[in-house]
Motif scaffolding. Structure first.
Motif, mmCIF file in Angstrom:
data_model
loop_
_atom_site.group_PDB
_atom_site.id
_atom_site.type_symbol
_atom_site.label_atom_id
_atom_site.label_comp_id
_atom_site.label_asym_id
_atom_site.label_seq_id
_atom_site.Cartn_x
_atom_site.Cartn_y
_atom_site.Cartn_z
ATOM 1 N N ARG A 103 46.434 37.233 49.789
ATOM 2 C CA ARG A 103 46.852 38.634 49.700
ATOM 3 C C ARG A 103 47.094 39.232 51.088
ATOM 4 O O ARG A 103 47.973 40.088 51.256
ATOM 5 C CB ARG A 103 45.816 39.439 48.923
ATOM 6 N N ALA A 120 42.811 51.199 41.711
ATOM 7 C CA ALA A 120 43.850 50.228 42.063
ATOM 8 C C ALA A 120 44.780 49.959 40.885
ATOM 9 O O ALA A 120 44.844 48.850 40.341
ATOM 10 C CB ALA A 120 43.210 48.938 42.558
ATOM 11 N N TYR A 148 45.346 44.841 47.844
ATOM 12 C CA TYR A 148 45.299 44.633 46.399
ATOM 13 C C TYR A 148 46.713 44.354 45.883
ATOM 14 O O TYR A 148 47.706 44.804 46.472
ATOM 15 C CB TYR A 148 44.750 45.869 45.681
#
Length: 343
Positions: free
Chosen positions: A125, A269, A298
């Motif tokens: 990520r 999120a 995220y």
């Protein structure tokens, strides 16, 4: 002519010349100062206004230029008038000016800085965040591995880099991570611990706090943090994890350039919540001329930013690194002070 053999006359002349040379050299040595004095005189003559070796802050920020030291590292003056126990570590290169990403953004447009912290732990990520259009400001946790590799890769992608430093939270059930700065540490221990997190890699322009709702509320310990940032030429970004934070006050006292987070993008999120926060960021930027958002690597944050960042021009906004917000804030402060002084 005087009855002296020519050879003896020649020998006598040579002896007189040698004696005179030795005597002249002896007088010259007696009249010269000792070697260290000669060196000092030569340096003084060559550079009568040599600059002080103390750290000078970035000039564009218009900060105070006097050297800064922790109060408990400086004792009473000694016989020669210098403070005792002064921190004599050499001042490193001013990182803020050395590693700031230049901004070519239109100064007439409201500016937004998007900071992504907690970088470096989740490799996949974190790598994906590097691919977003920049300049973003990417803050890497100081206990991540290969920090120099991360910093180099982020800078190569056009992003600005910060160090994300773990600090003690109010909730004792939360773990800020290894080597966090805590309330149990003295000012010297905090300074040493922070130095340890910042040594060994470079490319970052400043520091922001990871957690830290307890520590950032303590003026003395934040003063110790700011002493390190001042000595290294770094900026401070207050993540504002608590309304009781005193970090901005400590930065102002120490003469450290500082800005604070305006919006958290992804406390929730999901796409709808993040888009709402992006809208709040836009409103703040238009109202004040600049705004700072903090998000995390995220999936939902990535997807929202990937859709939003390419639309900034049509929204009348510009994306800038965190250091540009510092510059604009400094400029605005100087203009305000000038207007008030001219009345």
């Amino acid at each position: 002519m005087f009855g002296v053999h020519p050879v003896l006359a020649a020998v006598g002349a040579i002896v007189l010349v040698l004696f005179g040379a030795v005597l002249g050299a002896w007088f010259d040595l007696q009249s010269r100062p000792d070697p260290p004095v000669r060196v000092a005189q030569a340096v003084a003559a060559a550079s009568p206004t040599a600059p002080s070796p103390s750290y000078q802050p970035p000039q564009f920020l218009d900060l105070r230029s006097e050297p800064f030291a922790l109060p408990d590292r400086v004792g009473p003056p000694t016989a020669d008038g210098l403070p005792a126990a002064m921190d004599t570590r050499p001042a490193p290169m001013p990182a803020l000016t050395a590693f700031a990403v230049p901004s070519r953004a239109d100064a007439r447009r409201p500016a937004v800085a998007v900071v992504i912290d907690d970088m470096g732990l989740d490799r996949a990520r974190s790598v994906r965040m590097l691919d977003l259009p920049g300049p973003l400001t990417l803050s890497f946790l100081t206990y991540a591995t290969d920090l120099q590799g991360w910093a180099d890769r982020a800078r190569d992608a056009g992003h600005e880099v910060m160090a994300h430093v773990p600090m003690e939270p109010l909730d004792r059930g939360e773990n800020p991570g290894p080597r966090a700065l805590t309330m149990a540490m003295s000012a010297d221990e905090i300074g040493s611990a922070l130095d340890g997190m910042l040594d060994g890699w470079q490319g970052y322009v400043g520091v922001n706090n990871h957690m830290g709702s307890r520590l950032t509320a303590d003026p003395a310990r934040m003063g110790a943090v700011m002493a390190v940032l001042r000595a290294r030429g770094l900026m401070w970004l207050d993540s504002r994890t608590s309304p009781q934070t005193r970090a901005m006050d400590a930065a102002a006292t120490a003469g450290v350039p500082a800005i604070a987070r305006d919006v958290f993008l992804d406390n929730a999120a999901n796409a709808a919540a993040i888009n709402n926060e992006l809208a709040a960021l836009e409103r703040q930027a238009r109202a004040t001329g600049m705004a700072v958002a903090i998000g995390h690597p995220y999936d939902a944050t990535y997807e929202a930013l990937a859709a939003w960042l390419p639309t900034l021009a049509e929204r009348g906004l510009v994306l800038v690194p965190a250091s540009e917000i510092v510059r604009r804030k400094s400029t605005a402060t100087q203009v305000t002070a000038g207007n008030q002084g001219g009345g």
